[in-house]
Design an enzyme around this catalytic site. Structure first.
Site, PDB file in Angstrom:
ATOM      1  N   LYS A   1       0.973  -1.237  -0.067  1.00 43.13           N
ATOM      2  CA  LYS A   1       0.097  -0.114  -0.101  1.00 43.13           C
ATOM      3  C   LYS A   1       1.124   1.018  -0.241  1.00 43.13           C
ATOM      4  O   LYS A   1       1.642   1.529   0.920  1.00 43.13           O
ATOM      5  CB  LYS A   1      -1.020   0.005   1.228  1.00 43.13           C
ATOM      6  CG  LYS A   1      -2.049   1.115   0.995  1.00 43.13           C
ATOM      7  CD  LYS A   1      -2.655   1.755   2.302  1.00 43.13           C
ATOM      8  CE  LYS A   1      -1.782   2.760   2.971  1.00 43.13           C
ATOM      9  NZ  LYS A   1      -1.983   4.059   2.399  1.00 43.13           N
TER      10      LYS A   1
ATOM     11  N   GLY B   1       7.392   4.455   8.364  1.00 42.46           N
ATOM     12  CA  GLY B   1       6.273   5.846   8.463  1.00 42.46           C
ATOM     13  C   GLY B   1       6.471   6.360   9.753  1.00 42.46           C
ATOM     14  O   GLY B   1       7.553   6.126  10.242  1.00 42.46           O
ATOM     15  N   SER B   2       5.469   6.950  10.389  1.00 36.05           N
ATOM     16  CA  SER B   2       5.693   7.580  11.785  1.00 36.05           C
ATOM     17  C   SER B   2       5.589   6.602  13.026  1.00 36.05           C
ATOM     18  O   SER B   2       5.034   5.527  12.692  1.00 36.05           O
ATOM     19  CB  SER B   2       4.508   8.439  11.812  1.00 36.05           C
ATOM     20  OG  SER B   2       3.106   7.983  11.672  1.00 36.05           O
ATOM     21  N   THR B   3       6.244   7.073  14.081  1.00 35.82           N
ATOM     22  CA  THR B   3       6.314   6.128  15.105  1.00 35.82           C
ATOM     23  C   THR B   3       4.990   5.932  15.644  1.00 35.82           C
ATOM     24  O   THR B   3       4.573   4.767  16.280  1.00 35.82           O
ATOM     25  CB  THR B   3       7.178   6.820  16.194  1.00 35.82           C
ATOM     26  OG1 THR B   3       8.623   6.991  15.605  1.00 35.82           O
ATOM     27  CG2 THR B   3       7.275   6.323  17.461  1.00 35.82           C
ATOM     28  N   GLU B   4       4.241   6.838  15.742  1.00 37.66           N
ATOM     29  CA  GLU B   4       2.760   6.562  16.143  1.00 37.66           C
ATOM     30  C   GLU B   4       1.996   5.542  15.421  1.00 37.66           C
ATOM     31  O   GLU B   4       1.587   4.700  16.131  1.00 37.66           O
ATOM     32  CB  GLU B   4       2.121   7.935  15.835  1.00 37.66           C
ATOM     33  CG  GLU B   4       0.744   8.293  16.545  1.00 37.66           C
ATOM     34  CD  GLU B   4       0.077   9.183  15.992  1.00 37.66           C
ATOM     35  OE1 GLU B   4       0.600  10.194  15.419  1.00 37.66           O
ATOM     36  OE2 GLU B   4      -1.502   9.226  16.172  1.00 37.66           O
TER      37      GLU B   4
ATOM     38  N   GLY C   1       3.503   3.225  13.564  1.00 41.59           N
ATOM     39  CA  GLY C   1       4.328   1.868  13.971  1.00 41.59           C
ATOM     40  C   GLY C   1       4.001   1.286  15.037  1.00 41.59           C
ATOM     41  O   GLY C   1       3.808   0.108  15.177  1.00 41.59           O
TER      42      GLY C   1
ATOM     43  N   GLU D   1      10.129   0.610  10.260  1.00 40.20           N
ATOM     44  CA  GLU D   1      11.284   1.513  10.252  1.00 40.20           C
ATOM     45  C   GLU D   1      10.504   3.055  10.469  1.00 40.20           C
ATOM     46  O   GLU D   1       9.561   3.635   9.534  1.00 40.20           O
ATOM     47  CB  GLU D   1      11.578   2.063   8.618  1.00 40.20           C
ATOM     48  CG  GLU D   1      12.227   0.559   8.075  1.00 40.20           C
ATOM     49  CD  GLU D   1      13.791   0.588   8.307  1.00 40.20           C
ATOM     50  OE1 GLU D   1      14.410   1.632   8.960  1.00 40.20           O
ATOM     51  OE2 GLU D   1      14.496  -0.564   8.272  1.00 40.20           O
TER      52      GLU D   1
ATOM     53  N   CYS E   1      13.546  10.479   7.184  1.00 39.38           N
ATOM     54  CA  CYS E   1      13.425   9.877   8.280  1.00 39.38           C
ATOM     55  C   CYS E   1      14.736   9.993   9.191  1.00 39.38           C
ATOM     56  O   CYS E   1      15.016  10.377  10.422  1.00 39.38           O
ATOM     57  CB  CYS E   1      12.795   8.464   8.598  1.00 39.38           C
ATOM     58  SG  CYS E   1      13.712   7.313   7.336  1.00 39.38           S
TER      59      CYS E   1
ATOM     60  N   GLU F   1       9.983  15.105  15.508  1.00 40.25           N
ATOM     61  CA  GLU F   1      10.410  15.019  14.224  1.00 40.25           C
ATOM     62  C   GLU F   1       9.465  16.163  13.723  1.00 40.25           C
ATOM     63  O   GLU F   1       8.209  16.157  13.605  1.00 40.25           O
ATOM     64  CB  GLU F   1       9.954  13.510  13.879  1.00 40.25           C
ATOM     65  CG  GLU F   1      10.865  13.464  12.304  1.00 40.25           C
ATOM     66  CD  GLU F   1      10.403  12.222  11.832  1.00 40.25           C
ATOM     67  OE1 GLU F   1       9.284  11.327  12.276  1.00 40.25           O
ATOM     68  OE2 GLU F   1      11.357  11.260  11.111  1.00 40.25           O
TER      69      GLU F   1
HETATM   70  P1  NDP Z   1       1.788   7.677   8.426  1.00 36.59           P
HETATM   71  O1  NDP Z   1       2.794   6.748   9.371  1.00 36.59           O
HETATM   72  O2  NDP Z   1       0.538   8.018   9.001  1.00 36.59           O
HETATM   73  O3  NDP Z   1       1.924   6.809   7.167  1.00 36.59           O
HETATM   74  C1  NDP Z   1       2.979   6.139   6.576  1.00 36.59           C
HETATM   75  C2  NDP Z   1       2.017   4.883   5.723  1.00 36.59           C
HETATM   76  O4  NDP Z   1       0.913   4.165   6.687  1.00 36.59           O
HETATM   77  C3  NDP Z   1       1.018   5.654   4.777  1.00 36.59           C
HETATM   78  O5  NDP Z   1       0.955   4.691   3.926  1.00 36.59           O
HETATM   79  C4  NDP Z   1      -0.317   5.449   5.448  1.00 36.59           C
HETATM   80  O6  NDP Z   1      -1.327   5.882   4.860  1.00 36.59           O
HETATM   81  C5  NDP Z   1      -0.236   4.390   6.526  1.00 36.59           C
HETATM   82  N1  NDP Z   1      -1.235   4.204   7.576  1.00 36.59           N
HETATM   83  C6  NDP Z   1      -1.734   5.306   8.299  1.00 36.59           C
HETATM   84  N2  NDP Z   1      -2.421   4.892   9.156  1.00 36.59           N
HETATM   85  C7  NDP Z   1      -2.325   3.460   9.218  1.00 36.59           C
HETATM   86  C8  NDP Z   1      -2.608   2.505  10.258  1.00 36.59           C
HETATM   87  N3  NDP Z   1      -3.379   2.536  11.287  1.00 36.59           N
HETATM   88  N4  NDP Z   1      -2.328   1.217   9.876  1.00 36.59           N
HETATM   89  C9  NDP Z   1      -1.580   0.855   8.918  1.00 36.59           C
HETATM   90  N5  NDP Z   1      -1.116   1.901   7.749  1.00 36.59           N
HETATM   91  C10 NDP Z   1      -1.451   3.250   8.316  1.00 36.59           C
HETATM   92  O7  NDP Z   1       2.651   8.953   8.269  1.00 36.59           O
HETATM   93  P2  NDP Z   1       1.863  10.342   7.694  1.00 36.59           P
HETATM   94  O8  NDP Z   1       2.185  10.395   6.338  1.00 36.59           O
HETATM   95  O9  NDP Z   1       0.788  10.740   8.367  1.00 36.59           O
HETATM   96  O10 NDP Z   1       2.859  11.430   8.241  1.00 36.59           O
HETATM   97  C11 NDP Z   1       2.894  11.917   9.700  1.00 36.59           C
HETATM   98  C12 NDP Z   1       4.240  12.212  10.210  1.00 36.59           C
HETATM   99  O11 NDP Z   1       4.954  10.916  10.231  1.00 36.59           O
HETATM  100  C13 NDP Z   1       5.082  12.995   9.365  1.00 36.59           C
HETATM  101  O12 NDP Z   1       4.982  14.289   9.847  1.00 36.59           O
HETATM  102  C14 NDP Z   1       6.315  12.591   9.819  1.00 36.59           C
HETATM  103  O13 NDP Z   1       6.930  13.137  10.973  1.00 36.59           O
HETATM  104  C15 NDP Z   1       6.473  11.255   9.903  1.00 36.59           C
HETATM  105  N6  NDP Z   1       6.773  10.187   9.162  1.00 36.59           N
HETATM  106  C16 NDP Z   1       7.798   9.467   8.792  1.00 36.59           C
HETATM  107  C17 NDP Z   1       8.248   8.782   8.033  1.00 36.59           C
HETATM  108  C18 NDP Z   1       9.734   8.142   8.081  1.00 36.59           C
HETATM  109  O14 NDP Z   1      10.148   7.604   7.164  1.00 36.59           O
HETATM  110  N7  NDP Z   1      10.139   7.880   9.230  1.00 36.59           N
HETATM  111  C19 NDP Z   1       7.713   8.552   6.698  1.00 36.59           C
HETATM  112  C20 NDP Z   1       6.307   9.598   6.761  1.00 36.59           C
HETATM  113  C21 NDP Z   1       6.014  10.400   7.694  1.00 36.59           C
HETATM  114  P3  NDP Z   1      -1.801   7.024   4.498  1.00 36.59           P
HETATM  115  O15 NDP Z   1      -0.747   7.710   3.467  1.00 36.59           O
HETATM  116  O16 NDP Z   1      -3.020   7.255   3.762  1.00 36.59           O
HETATM  117  O17 NDP Z   1      -1.884   8.157   5.676  1.00 36.59           O
END
Ligand code: NDP
Length: 482
Positions: free
Chosen positions: A189, A241-244, A246, A263, A297, A394
Site C-alpha cells: 500500500k 512511516g511515523s512512530t505513532e 508504527g 522503520e 526519516c 520530528e
Molecule cells: P503515517 O505513518 O501515517 O503514514 C505511513 C503509511 O502508513 C501511509 O501509507 C499511511 O497511509 C499508512 N497508515 C496510516 N495509518 C495506518 C494504520 N493505522 N495502519 C496501517 N497503515 C497506516 O505518516 P504520515 O504520512 O501521516 O505522516 C505523519 C508524520 O509521520 C510526518 O509528519 C512525519 O513526521 C512522520 N513520517 C515519518 C516517516 C519516516 O520515514 N520515518 C515517513 C512518513 C512520515 P496514508 O498515506 O493514507 O496516511
C-alpha cells in the site's frame, strides 16, 4: 551588469509521462476497479488534481491477499532462486530504461526536485532490484543458517507492506526487492498522497511478465493499511512511516505469528567538531536537512556544532542557505521543491511557531515562494535547548535546530538524548574521534564526513522509537526468511 548570474529556467518536460484520469487497484496481475470510493492525488507544487485513485476497502485487500497467496503457493515459492532472479533483473533494467518517466512522475506527485528523483530515487531503486536479484539464488550463503533438516531458509509467505510518501518509489524498492528475492509475494500500500509511481511500477511488473499475483498494489488511506496489516493471511508486515502508526501496527500484530519490521521516525544529530573541514561540513549539514525538503526519516535535523567554531560555522551555513533555490520541482536547477501536502505544511508551520514561542531564534534566507502550492523556506533555529520541542520532535520539513557543545562527551550525551535512534553524522579530521563517536552514538547508521548516503548493500534501520529490523544488505534478507 548584475554582480551575480541568474539561473535561466531549465524545466524537464512532463510530456514523457502519461497520467491517466483514474486508476484502479493492481490485483492478480490486472488493474481492477475497487469496491470502495476513490480519492484525488494532487501535484503539491501547483495544487492541480492529477488523477482519481481507487480506495481499497477490506474486501479489496482480501482479494489482493488471496491473489498473493495463490501466486505464492502455485508459482513463486516453488520457483528456483535463479529463475526469480531473472524477473528481478528484468524489473531493474526496466526501471533504468523508464527512469526519466519515473523521475518526472515522482516529482509531479511528490513535489521533490527532479535532480533528486532523477539522480537519487530512481537509480537507487533500480540498484536495489539489481542487488537483491543477485541474492535470489544464493540465500543459503547469506549466513542465516540452515534448518534442522539441512534445507535452506524458506520464505515467509505473503508480505503486507505499507510505505510513506517521502520516497515513494525508493521505499517500494526497499520493500519489494528483498521480499521477492526470498520467494515471498507481496501486497503493497503506497501512501495516499503519492500513489502514482507505485501504479506505474505495477505496469512495469506486467511489462516484465512477472507472474500474476506476485506483486499487488492496493491504494488507499490509513484504513486500507490497517486492513492489510491486520489481515489474518498476511505472514509478514513491513512498515515505514511515523512512530505513532508504527506503534499501532505493533499493537495490532502482537500475539500473532506475523513477522514485523518497522522503520519509523528519527531526530538525527549532525555533529561538527572544530577540526572538521568547514565548507565540506556545511555542505553535509545542508544535504542532511534540506535534501528532499527535510522529508527524510534519517534527516540531520539537529546540528550539534562545537562552541569554538559555532559562530563561523553558522555564518557560512547562512551564506550557503542563501544560494539554495526553492521552486518548481521540474526545474533542473531547483534545490528545494514543494512540501508534500497541506497537512504536512501545517505541521511544519505549527512546530516552527512553537520553536519561536519557546524562545529560539528563527532565520531563513530571503526567498520568493510560489503563490500556489505548498512551500516552506529553508529555516534554522539557533539558541535551541534540549528541552525545546523543535529539538525533540520530528518536524519532517526543511527546519534545522542548532545546538552547541564543548567536549566529545557532551556531544554524545546530547546526540543520544532522544527517544529515536536512526542515524547520526560526525564531522572531524580525526579517524580516532570518528570511532570514539560511532561506538557511543545510539543510532542504526553513523555517517562520517558525509550524510544521507544510501547503498543497497548497506543495512539501514533504527534503535528505540526508530523501529526494529534492518532493510538493505544481507541483513535485509533476514526479515523475509524463516
Ligand atoms: P503515517 O505513518 O501515517 O503514514 C505511513 C503509511 O502508513 C501511509 O501509507 C499511511 O497511509 C499508512 N497508515 C496510516 N495509518 C495506518 C494504520 N493505522 N495502519 C496501517 N497503515 C497506516 O505518516 P504520515 O504520512 O501521516 O505522516 C505523519 C508524520 O509521520 C510526518 O509528519 C512525519 O513526521 C512522520 N513520517 C515519518 C516517516 C519516516 O520515514 N520515518 C515517513 C512518513 C512520515 P496514508 O498515506 O493514507 O496516511
Amino acid at each position: 551588469m548584475p554582480d551575480i548570474f541568474e539561473y535561466a529556467p531549465a524545466p524537464e518536460s512532463r510530456g514523457i509521462v502519461d497520467i491517466k484520469p483514474s486508476y484502479g487497484l493492481f490485483i492478480g496481475g490486472d488493474f481492477v476497479e475497487g469496491h470502495g470510493t476513490s480519492f484525488k492525488t494532487v501535484n503539491p507544487a501547483t495544487e492541480e488534481v492529477l488523477a482519481e485513485v481507487a480506495e481499497a476497502d477490506a474486501a479489496d485487500v482480501d482479494a489482493a491477499v488471496a491473489a498473493a497467496r495463490a501466486a505464492y503457493d502455485s508459482v513463486w515459492s516453488r520457483m528456483p532462486g535463479r529463475e526469480r532472479a531473472k524477473y528481478l533483473f528484468r524489473i531493474a533494467r526496466i526501471l533504468q530504461e523508464r527512469g526519466r518517466e519515473l523521475a518526472v512522475l515522482e516529482s509531479i506527485d511528490n513535489g521533490k526536485p527532479i535532480k533528486e528523483s532523477r539522480d537519487v530515487d530512481v537509480p537507487t531503486a533500480a540498484a536495489h532490484f539489481f542487488y537483491y536479484a543477485g541474492w535470489a539464488d544464493k540465500l543459503e550463503h547469506a549466513g542465516l543458517g540452515r534448518r534442522q533438516d539441512g534445507s535452506v531458509p524458506r520464505p515467509l509467505g505473503v508480505a503486507g507492506q505499507v510505505i510513506p510518501w517521502n520516497f515513494p518509489l525508493l521505499m517500494l524498492a526497499w520493500k519489494i526487492a528483498p521480499a521477492l528475492a526470498c520467494g515471498n509475494t507481496v501486497v503493497l500500500k503506497p501512501a495516499e498522497t503519492t500513489p502514482l509511481t507505485a501504479l506505474l511500477f505495477a505496469e512495469i511488473c506486467q511489462q516484465a511478465d512477472l507472474p500474476p499475483g506476485v506483486v499487488n498494489i492496493v491504494t488507499g488511506a490509513g484504513a486500507t493499511g490497517q486492513a492489510l496489516v491486520a489481515h489474518p493471511d498476511v505472514d509478514k508486515v513491513a512498515f515505514t512511516g511515523s512512530t505513532e502508526v508504527g506503534k499501532a501496527i505493533a499493537r495490532a500484530v502482537a500475539g500473532t505469528s506475523k513477522k514485523v519490521t518497522l522503520e519509523l521516525g528519527g531526530k538525527a544529530a549532525n555533529i561538527v567538531f572544530d577540526d572538521a573541514p568547514i565548507d565540506q561540513a556545511v555542505e553535509g549539514v545542508v544535504n542532511g536537512i534540506f535534501f528532499n525538503q527535510g522529508h527524510v526519516c534519517c534527516a540531520g535535523s539537529r546540528l550539534l556544532v562545537q562552541e569554538s567554531v559555532a559562530e563561523e560555522f553558522l555564518a557560512r551555513l547562512k551564506r550557503r542557505m542563501g544560494t539554495l533555490r526553492v521552486g518548481d520541482p521540474l526545474d533542473k536547477n531547483t534545490d528545494i521543491g514543494a512540501i508534500n501536502s497541506a497537512e504536512q505544511l501545517a505541521k511544519i508551520r505549527e512546530l516552527s511557531a512553537i520553536g519561536e514561542a519557546e524562545g529560539a531564534g528563527r532565520w531563513s534566507p530571503a526567498c520568493d515562494l510560489p503563490a500556489t502550492g505548498y512551500w516552506f523556506p529553508p529555516t534554522i533555529f539557533t539558541g535551541v535547548s534540549q528541552a525545546h520541542r523543535i529539538a525533540r520532535e520530528e518536524i519532517f520539513g526543511p527546519v534545522l535546530s542548532v545546538l552547541t557543545f564543548r567536549t566529545p562527551a557532551e556531544a554524545v550525551e546530547k546526540a543520544n538524548n532522544t527517544p529515536f535512534g536512526l542515524s547520526a553524522g560526525v564531522w572531524t579530521e580525526k579517524g580516532s574521534r570518528i570511532l570514539f563517536m560511532a561506538d557511543r552514538l545510539r543510532a542504526g547508521v553513523v555517517w562520517a564526513n558525509t550524510f544521507n548516503k544510501f547503498d543497497p548493500a548497506s543495512p539501514f534501520g533504527g534503535y528505540q522509537e526508530s523501529g526494529y529490523g534492518r532493510e538493505g544488505g544481507r541483513h535485509g534478507l533476514e526479515g523475509y526468511l524463516r
